[in-house]
Enzyme design. Structure first.
Site, mmCIF file in Angstrom:
data_model
loop_
_atom_site.group_PDB
_atom_site.id
_atom_site.type_symbol
_atom_site.label_atom_id
_atom_site.label_comp_id
_atom_site.label_asym_id
_atom_site.label_seq_id
_atom_site.Cartn_x
_atom_site.Cartn_y
_atom_site.Cartn_z
ATOM 1 N N SER A 120 0.861 -1.187 0.000
ATOM 2 C CA SER A 120 0.000 0.000 0.000
ATOM 3 C C SER A 120 0.895 1.233 0.000
ATOM 4 O O SER A 120 1.699 1.404 -0.918
ATOM 5 C CB SER A 120 -0.943 -0.028 1.213
ATOM 6 N N HIS A 146 -2.579 -1.160 -3.326
ATOM 7 C CA HIS A 146 -3.674 -0.229 -3.074
ATOM 8 C C HIS A 146 -3.399 1.058 -3.849
ATOM 9 O O HIS A 146 -2.389 1.717 -3.632
ATOM 10 C CB HIS A 146 -3.789 0.092 -1.587
ATOM 11 N N ASP A 238 -4.554 -4.817 6.066
ATOM 12 C CA ASP A 238 -4.971 -5.663 4.948
ATOM 13 C C ASP A 238 -3.842 -6.615 4.575
ATOM 14 O O ASP A 238 -2.690 -6.217 4.436
ATOM 15 C CB ASP A 238 -5.325 -4.788 3.740
#
Length: 298
Positions: A120, A146, A238
């Site tokens: 991310s 992401h 995540d």
């Protein structure tokens, strides 16, 4: 042995036979030189021919006009002057053996390793470093980053330029081939399905789409101990639970270390769950991935 050392190379591609890509690979592996590709087959930088040229190591790839005007000639001269100032970096693909073109829908005997990476905040730079070190990898690489969907094309360009392996956006029901990298498209989950098929979907509704947890869980389900999961820099948690599933299947799990992370959130969450076996900086993760895959295939 190269005898000419030009400031830049302008390469015209008129076919899709692969000879131009091979030429670029050889130049960038042995005598790194800024290369500008011009082709009537290129509509923009996202065209397949452009992506292939960038993957091979070209600095830029542009459409060739049907006819040249004074303005277009001036623009070309300006572009050539600009790229000639760029310090070309050696690109490894030309020094690698060509990947087998055997039918990817018929996996060979034995287990096939699958590598899944997730990142991310700060991820693109770290991913580029890892992908640059994966030359010769005999496993498909699936990536969740992401990112706003509008920036997927830019991410593809960056990863293709940096990677030692071909990079493409994953497509639904495509087959994950060894030695290739698949990026999850923005706004869609990427999962591994039976027989190394790729699956894209909009459900479940999660904070992040694509979701690292969705990717890791699918790899755990369909590869068992042949899965290799890597969680990298990013905010939040995540991927932690999905990576734990790979770990429980006795797959190999790696994470980016705190010192090299822009944000240590995702690797830290996985570490707290006991999902990680090793933490390393990006430049060492590539070597660890190559070793992990070799152990699967041993």
């Amino acid at each position: 042995m190269a005898r000419e050392y030009p400031d830049a190379i302008i390469l015209g591609l008129s076919t899709n036979g692969g000879s131009g890509q091979y030429f670029i690979e050889q130049v960038m592996a042995h005598t790194p030189t800024p290369i500008l590709v011009l082709s009537t087959r290129i509509a923009d930088r996202h065209s397949p021919s452009a992506v292939a040229a960038l993957v091979a190591g070209a600095l830029d790839a542009l459409p060739a006009p049907d006819s040249w005007s004074a303005e277009l000639e001036s623009q070309l001269r300006h572009t050539v002057r600009q790229i000639s100032k760029v310090r070309a970096i050696r690109h490894p693909r030309g020094g690698l053996a060509r990947i087998s073109t055997a039918d990817p829908t018929k996996p060979g005997s034995g287990r096939q390793a699958v590598v899944a990476l997730a990142a991310s905040t700060g991820g693109p730079k770290a991913l580029a470093t890892v992908l640059a070190g994966l030359g010769g990898l005999n496993a498909p690489v699936l990536i969740v980053q992401h990112l706003n969907p509008d920036f997927t094309g830019g991410l593809l360009d960056w990863m293709a330029r940096a990677s030692a392996l071909p990079v493409e956006i994953a497509t639904h029901d495509g087959v994950a081939q060894p030695g290739r990298v698949y990026l999850a498209p923005g706004g869609s989950h990427l999962r591994l399905a039976p027989n190394r098929r790729l699956e894209l979907g909009s459900t479940p509704v999660t904070t992040h789409r694509p979701s690292a947890d969705e990717l890791f869980r699918s790899v755990a389900e369909h590869t068992g101990s042949a899965g290799v999961g890597v969680i990298m820099t990013g905010m939040g948690d995540d991927g932690a639970r999905g990576l734990l599933e790979i770990h429980r299947q006795r797959g190999q799990t790696l994470g980016q270390d705190q010192a090299s992370c822009a944000v240590f959130g995702m690797p830290q969450a996985a570490q707290r769950l006991g999902a990680l076996t090793t933490l390393l900086p990006p430049e060492q993760l590539a070597t660890a991935i190559l070793r992990a895959v070799s152990l699967v295939r041993a």
